[in-house]
Design an enzyme around this catalytic site. Structure first.
Site, PDB file in Angstrom:
ATOM      1  N   CYS A 262      -1.396  33.883  10.095  1.00 43.35           N
ATOM      2  CA  CYS A 262      -1.153  34.491  11.402  1.00 43.35           C
ATOM      3  C   CYS A 262      -0.880  33.426  12.463  1.00 43.35           C
ATOM      4  CB  CYS A 262      -2.345  35.353  11.789  1.00 43.35           C
ATOM      5  SG  CYS A 262      -2.601  36.640  10.567  1.00 43.35           S
ATOM      6  N   GLU A 263       0.225  32.752  12.341  1.00 43.50           N
ATOM      7  CA  GLU A 263       0.692  31.734  13.285  1.00 43.50           C
ATOM      8  C   GLU A 263       2.210  31.723  13.200  1.00 43.50           C
ATOM      9  OE1 GLU A 263      -1.087  29.513  15.132  1.00 43.50           O
ATOM     10  OE2 GLU A 263      -3.070  29.889  14.292  1.00 43.50           O
TER      11      GLU A 263
ATOM     12  N   ARG B 144       3.177  20.062   6.268  1.00 43.21           N
ATOM     13  CA  ARG B 144       4.168  19.113   6.791  1.00 43.21           C
ATOM     14  C   ARG B 144       5.229  19.775   7.666  1.00 43.21           C
ATOM     15  NH1 ARG B 144       7.345  16.483   4.126  1.00 43.21           N
ATOM     16  NH2 ARG B 144       7.329  14.674   5.484  1.00 43.21           N
TER      17      ARG B 144
ATOM     18  N   GLU C  16       0.830  -1.215   0.000  1.00 41.85           N
ATOM     19  CA  GLU C  16       0.000   0.000   0.000  1.00 41.85           C
ATOM     20  C   GLU C  16       0.860   1.258   0.000  1.00 41.85           C
ATOM     21  OE1 GLU C  16      -2.094  -0.361   3.714  1.00 41.85           O
ATOM     22  OE2 GLU C  16      -3.299  -2.060   3.074  1.00 41.85           O
ATOM     23  N   PRO C  17       1.687   1.458  -1.017  1.00 40.06           N
ATOM     24  CA  PRO C  17       2.561   2.638  -1.004  1.00 40.06           C
ATOM     25  C   PRO C  17       1.773   3.924  -1.262  1.00 40.06           C
ATOM     26  CG  PRO C  17       2.781   1.468  -3.089  1.00 40.06           C
ATOM     27  CD  PRO C  17       1.852   0.647  -2.236  1.00 40.06           C
TER      28      PRO C  17
ATOM     29  N   ARG D  36       3.364   7.758  -0.141  1.00 39.81           N
ATOM     30  CA  ARG D  36       4.423   8.748  -0.345  1.00 39.81           C
ATOM     31  C   ARG D  36       5.431   8.367  -1.436  1.00 39.81           C
ATOM     32  NH1 ARG D  36       6.115  11.992   3.957  1.00 39.81           N
ATOM     33  NH2 ARG D  36       5.093  10.469   5.295  1.00 39.81           N
TER      34      ARG D  36
HETATM   35  C1  LIG Z   1      -1.049   6.175   5.122  1.00 34.05           C
HETATM   36  C2  LIG Z   1      -1.176   4.739   4.891  1.00 34.05           C
HETATM   37  C3  LIG Z   1      -0.427   4.118   3.885  1.00 34.05           C
HETATM   38  C4  LIG Z   1       0.590   4.837   3.053  1.00 34.05           C
HETATM   39  O1  LIG Z   1       1.627   5.372   3.790  1.00 34.05           O
HETATM   40  P1  LIG Z   1       2.866   6.075   3.052  1.00 34.05           P
HETATM   41  O2  LIG Z   1       3.792   6.420   4.137  1.00 34.05           O
HETATM   42  O3  LIG Z   1       2.332   7.267   2.352  1.00 34.05           O
HETATM   43  O4  LIG Z   1       3.399   5.067   2.083  1.00 34.05           O
HETATM   44  C5  LIG Z   1      -0.639   2.764   3.675  1.00 34.05           C
HETATM   45  N1  LIG Z   1      -1.525   2.060   4.411  1.00 34.05           N
HETATM   46  C6  LIG Z   1      -2.257   2.620   5.390  1.00 34.05           C
HETATM   47  C7  LIG Z   1      -3.203   1.804   6.168  1.00 34.05           C
HETATM   48  C8  LIG Z   1      -2.105   3.982   5.668  1.00 34.05           C
HETATM   49  O5  LIG Z   1      -2.817   4.537   6.648  1.00 34.05           O
END
Ligand SMILES: *Cc1c(COP(=O)(O)O)cnc(C)c1O
Length: 424
Positions: free
Chosen positions: A352-353, A321, A282-283, A285
């Site tokens: 304004c922070e 971030r 599940e990539p 980033r």
């Molecule tokens: C956020 C998330 C990801 C992806 O994370 P990255 O750091 O963006 O790769 C994958 N699986 C789940 C369950 C997440 O919450």
């Protein structure tokens, strides 16, 4: 010369910063600032790393769309055969609108509502990644009421330290995520006993911006221990989902390449006799982070006694971030500023922070009117943008070879209060 970690971003001989060959300063002039610009090629290249390593193995790549959920980004990945990891009903509607196949969607998240479950069952998602016993019971009820069987995986908290920032570490005992490792077997027994559930897998997600292989291998090893214990009780698990979290190069990090990570995971699966099992990743980033930049125009230079401030027209509402995680993101002038001397600046926005900063103590030769690029802004940039200080959200551009697509128009200030009503 391409910039390290950014294969499609380069400075030409004149010192002009170009993404996929397009001058970023020109794009900023034409489309205004703040402006997100993405490279489609960079996204597809990042995906190809995962795809190459998984070729020939039973697998599913589910892009974690919370990293960047622009429709054109989702469409790009859907057309490339990707599945998706979603965390809300809103993400489900969005990704369906972009052309995703429901059978390639996994639904994660600790707080799924009954309405979200119903909708996901209706469209036929691949799997619910269930995070608690309460959720398991609720899902069983919702599915039973619909006369369906819900496909489930249990998100196990493997209690490994991903070695990352505490806010983005999710695999330790004291995180809100997942079912504790030592309670997982009992949870599987319960799931298998509920006729409206169909147990199909196991998953984890140990954190984000992970730059080492070891936490992944530790987590996978712990998952496989459980798989063996669960199957010994006659509950079959078709897939193992190791989550996302692979880091990218913001400054001098050297995370493993996606291919290296996936090959190491596949090798461990094989070595332990689980090579036949479907591997899900599940990539987020690592697919989009270094495919995007945020462009801003320098408004004012404000030298001070102890600090110099470079005030730009992008702020924490556009890119949170730095303010939220103290994240370091590279800031580069888009073209050389003629006759300007370099100085050390805190690059800040107009909100304004005091926490409204994009970069601290940066050596930059800039003047008002110059365009600067915040690099690695393709992930958790626009996706986390908001409207604090009634700031309309930035426009988004997708570059695709020679083509420049506006994939989100700049928000109009009037749209920000269109749903509000004055009293009579
Ligand atoms: C956020 C998330 C990801 C992806 O994370 P990255 O750091 O963006 O790769 C994958 N699986 C789940 C369950 C997440 O919450």
């Amino acid at each position: 010369m391409t910039l390290p970690g950014h294969p499609h971003l380069a400075r030409d001989a004149q010192g002009e910063l170009r993404l996929e060959g397009h001058s970023l300063a020109d794009l900023a002039r034409r489309h205004g600032t703040p402006l997100y610009v993405y490279s489609r090629a960079a996204m597809l290249d990042a995906l190809a790393g995962y795809q190459r390593a998984l070729e020939g193995l039973p697998h599913l790549i589910c892009y974690a769309m919370k990293a960047n959920s622009n429709l054109a980004v989702l469409q790009t990945f859907a057309r490339a055969g990707c599945g998706f990891d979603i965390v809300s009903g809103g993400e489900l509607e969005r990704v369906l609108a972009a052309g995703a196949e429901p059978s390639k969607i996994v639904f994660s998240g600790v707080g799924k509502t009954a309405a979200e479950m119903r909708r996901a069952l209706e469209v036929g998602v691949h799997c619910f990644n269930v995070e608690s016993l309460g959720e398991l019971e609720r899902l069983a009820e919702v599915a039973a009421a619909m006369g369906r069987r819900a496909p489930v995986s249990l998100r196990v908290n493997p209690d490994v330290d991903a070695g990352t920032h505490p806010y983005i570490s999710t695999g330790l005992k004291d995180n809100k995520f997942g079912i504790p490792h030592d309670e997982a077997l009992a949870a599987y027994r319960r799931a298998a006993a509920l006729p409206s559930l169909q147990v199909i897998g196991i998953d984890c997600h140990i954190g984000s911006q992970i730059t080492q292989l070891e936490p992944y291998l530790d987590a996978l090893g712990r998952l496989l221990d459980l798989v063996e214990a669960v199957e010994a009780e006659g509950i079959a698990l078709a897939h193992v989902d190791v989550g996302g979290g692979l880091g990218i190069t913001y400054t001098d990090e050297a995370p493993p390449a996606p291919e290296t990570l996936v090959r190491a995971l596949a090798e461990l699966m094989r070595a332990r006799g689980h090579g036949h099992r479907e591997l899900i990743v599940e990539p987020g980033r690592s697919l989009v982070g270094n495919a995007g930049v945020l462009l801003a125009e320098v408004q004012y230079l404000k030298p001070g006694e102890t600090k110099n401030f470079c005030i730009v027209d992008a702020a924490m509402n556009d890119l949170v971030r730095p303010a939220m995680y103290e994240a370091w993101m590279a800031i580069e002038p888009c073209r050389p500023s003629a006759g300007t001397a370099a100085a050390t600046w805190d690059v800040v926005g107009p909100v304004c922070e005091s926490g409204d900063w994009l970069g601290r103590d940066r050596r930059l030769a800039v003047a008002p009117g110059d365009i600067v690029a915040v690099l690695s802004a393709g992930a958790y940039g626009m996706a986390m943008a908001g409207n604090y200080n009634s700031r309309p959200r930035a426009a988004e551009i997708m570059l695709d070879g020679d083509a420049v697509h506006v994939v989100r128009e700049r928000e109009d200030a009037r749209a920000l209060f269109a749903l509000e009503r004055l009293l009579d």
